[in-house]
Design a protein around this motif. Structure first.
Motif, short mmCIF file in Angstrom:
data_model
loop_
_atom_site.label_atom_id
_atom_site.label_comp_id
_atom_site.label_asym_id
_atom_site.label_seq_id
_atom_site.Cartn_x
_atom_site.Cartn_y
_atom_site.Cartn_z
N MET A 1 -6.32 11.83 10.13
CA MET A 1 -5.82 10.70 9.38
C MET A 1 -6.65 9.48 9.70
N THR A 2 -7.01 8.73 8.69
CA THR A 2 -7.83 7.55 8.91
C THR A 2 -6.97 6.36 9.30
N ASP A 3 -7.60 5.41 9.99
CA ASP A 3 -6.90 4.18 10.34
C ASP A 3 -6.43 3.46 9.08
N GLU A 4 -7.29 3.50 8.04
CA GLU A 4 -6.94 2.80 6.81
C GLU A 4 -5.67 3.38 6.18
N LEU A 5 -5.51 4.69 6.22
CA LEU A 5 -4.32 5.32 5.65
C LEU A 5 -3.08 4.92 6.44
N ARG A 6 -3.18 4.94 7.75
CA ARG A 6 -2.04 4.53 8.57
C ARG A 6 -1.69 3.07 8.32
N LEU A 7 -2.71 2.22 8.25
CA LEU A 7 -2.47 0.81 7.99
C LEU A 7 -1.83 0.61 6.61
N ALA A 8 -2.27 1.39 5.63
CA ALA A 8 -1.67 1.29 4.30
C ALA A 8 -0.19 1.66 4.35
N GLY A 9 0.14 2.71 5.08
CA GLY A 9 1.54 3.11 5.22
C GLY A 9 2.37 2.02 5.87
N VAL A 10 1.83 1.39 6.91
CA VAL A 10 2.54 0.31 7.59
C VAL A 10 2.70 -0.89 6.67
N LEU A 11 1.64 -1.19 5.92
CA LEU A 11 1.71 -2.31 4.98
C LEU A 11 2.77 -2.08 3.91
N GLY A 37 0.50 11.48 12.19
CA GLY A 37 0.27 10.04 12.25
C GLY A 37 1.38 9.21 11.65
N LEU A 38 2.07 9.75 10.67
CA LEU A 38 3.16 9.03 10.02
C LEU A 38 4.51 9.70 10.28
N SER A 39 4.62 10.39 11.38
CA SER A 39 5.82 11.18 11.65
C SER A 39 7.08 10.35 11.82
#
Length: 142
Positions: A1-11, A37-39
């Protein structure tokens, strides 16, 4: 999982809209790494406050937004994130404790912040960050 994807989920989660939960769950199921990563995403029946709380409690440092913001030409957003991080470090230097040895500080971050401030054309803030870095280095040597 990319940092960008995790950040997008948090955003997305930060907005706290319950209608976004199905999208976040769909993204989470993309592959194993993303699922891990998004568990902690709240369940499908979560209310907006729970979703916002998840996003706020997700351990994503403010400065991690700076490179994506700079890549998109959003220098003011990058600068805000850097200032917040630097201010937090100035107020609480325990944020620099090393994971492998909590009795020691990792002084690399103030130096990196100084570089980022210079890159954004903020020489005064860059000097402040360098002074903090030097003071921490001096303190570690004594």
């Amino acid at each position: 999982m990319t940092d960008e994807l995790r950040l997008a989920g948090v955003l997305v989660g930060g907005y706290g809209r319950a209608e976004d939960l199905p999208l976040l769950h769909e993204v989470r199921e993309t592959d194993f790494d993303t699922a891990c990563g998004l568990s902690e995403i709240p369940g499908t029946g979560a209310d907006p406050a729970e979703l916002r709380r998840w996003a706020q409690e997700t351990d994503e440092p403010q400065y991690i937004w700076t490179d994506p913001a700079l890549d998109q030409g959003l220098t003011s957003l990058a600068l805000v994130a850097l200032i917040r991080r630097f201010d937090a470090i100035e107020l609480d230097q325990s944020l620099l404790r090393r994971a492998d040895d909590p009795n020691r500080l990792d002084t690399a971050e103030p130096s990196a912040l100084a570089d980022d401030f210079e890159r954004l054309g903020e020489p005064v803030r860059a000097r402040r960050a360098r002074r903090l870095h030097t003071a921490l280095q001096d303190r570690l040597q004594h």
